[in-house]
Write a protein that holds these residues in place. Structure first.
Motif, short mmCIF file in Angstrom:
data_model
loop_
_atom_site.label_atom_id
_atom_site.label_comp_id
_atom_site.label_asym_id
_atom_site.label_seq_id
_atom_site.Cartn_x
_atom_site.Cartn_y
_atom_site.Cartn_z
N GLU A 1 -4.23 5.13 4.12
CA GLU A 1 -2.78 5.01 3.88
C GLU A 1 -1.99 5.73 4.97
O GLU A 1 -1.01 5.20 5.51
N PHE B 1 -1.21 4.19 -5.44
CA PHE B 1 -0.68 5.00 -4.35
C PHE B 1 0.83 4.78 -4.28
O PHE B 1 1.29 3.64 -4.35
N VAL C 1 1.80 10.54 0.44
CA VAL C 1 1.46 9.54 -0.55
C VAL C 1 0.56 10.21 -1.58
O VAL C 1 -0.34 10.97 -1.22
N THR D 1 -2.13 3.89 8.21
CA THR D 1 -1.29 2.69 8.18
C THR D 1 0.19 3.02 8.40
O THR D 1 0.88 2.31 9.11
N TYR E 1 5.00 0.21 -1.17
CA TYR E 1 4.57 0.96 -2.36
C TYR E 1 5.34 0.55 -3.59
O TYR E 1 6.47 0.14 -3.49
#
Length: 185
Positions: free
Chosen positions: A125, A26, A77, A128, A12
Motif C-alpha cells: 500500500e 485498508f 494506512v 503504491t 480507499y
C-alpha cells in the motif's frame, strides 16, 4: 498510471485477504482513530515497544503523528479486521528538504497477525501511494537486531545501504546499531 494525491480518496477503503483467508480492510487513518491507535500500541509486547522509533503509546506522540498526517507530511494506512486495528503502514516525508524524494516507510503489525502476510500488504500500500507524494525511493530504518523486519524488507526488494554503529538508543538506554535499507520505486 501514477497515482496522484487527489486519487487517494478514490482508492480507499480497499479490501484484501490474509494468507489464512481473513478479510482485512485498508483505509487512511483519521484523527478519530486516535484512541484506537493508542490502544493498538498499548497491546504490543514490551519487546516490540523497545524498537519503536517513537513512543506511540503516548497520546502526545500520536497527536503529533496525526498532525503530520493532516499537514500531508505523513500518510498512514491502517489495516482493520472487523473494527479492530491490526496494523498500519506509514510513509513519512520531508517535503522541504533535499531528501524530499526519499520517504521513510514504517510498518507495525499486531502480534496476533504476524506471519499472515499483513506486513507485505501494508508495504505494498505504501509503495503504491508513494509516487503521489513525489517519492522515488523508500527507506526503512531499524535496529540491526530486528531480524524479522530485515527479512520482510529484503523480500520486498529493499537492500542494505548503511549500518550506523550506536545510533539507536532503546527504551532501556542500550545503544544499538541502526540499519538503513532502501529500494527504488
Amino acid at each position: 498510471m501514477t497515482l496522484k494525491r487527489e486519487d487517494l480518496a478514490f482508492r480507499y477503503p480497499t479490501n484484501d485477504l490474509l494468507r489464512d483467508g481473513t478479510a482485512v480492510v485498508f483505509r487512511p487513518v483519521l484523527s478519530s482513530d486516535r484512541d484506537h491507535l493508542i490502544g493498538f500500541a498499548r497491546a504490543l509486547e514490551e519487546e516490540d515497544l523497545l524498537f519503536l522509533r517513537e513512543d506511540i503509546t503516548s497520546p502526545d506522540v500520536v497527536d503529533e503523528w496525526l498532525t503530520d498526517v493532516e499537514k500531508g507530511e505523513t500518510f498512514t494506512v491502517i489495516a482493520e479486521v472487523g473494527d479492530r486495528i491490526v496494523g498500519y503502514g506509514s510513509l513519512h516525508t520531508e517535503p522541504a528538504r533535499w531528501t524530499r524524494h526519499v520517504g521513510e516507510i514504517r510498518i507495525n503489525v499486531h502480534p496476533d497477525y504476524r506471519g499472515t502476510g499483513l506486513g507485505g500488504l501494508l508495504a505494498g500500500e505504501i509503495r503504491t501511494v508513494a509516487p503521489a507524494f513525489n517519492i522515488r525511493t523508500l527507506s526503512a530504518q531499524m535496529p540491526v537486531d530486528q531480524l524479522t523486519a530485515r527479512t520482510v524488507f529484503e523480500r520486498l526488494g529493499f537492500r542494505y545501504q548503511a549500518i550506523l554503529p550506536g545510533w539507536v538508543m532503546d527504551r532501556d538506554g542500550r545503544d544499538l546499531d541502526l540499519l538503513i535499507m532502501a529500494r527504488e520505486i
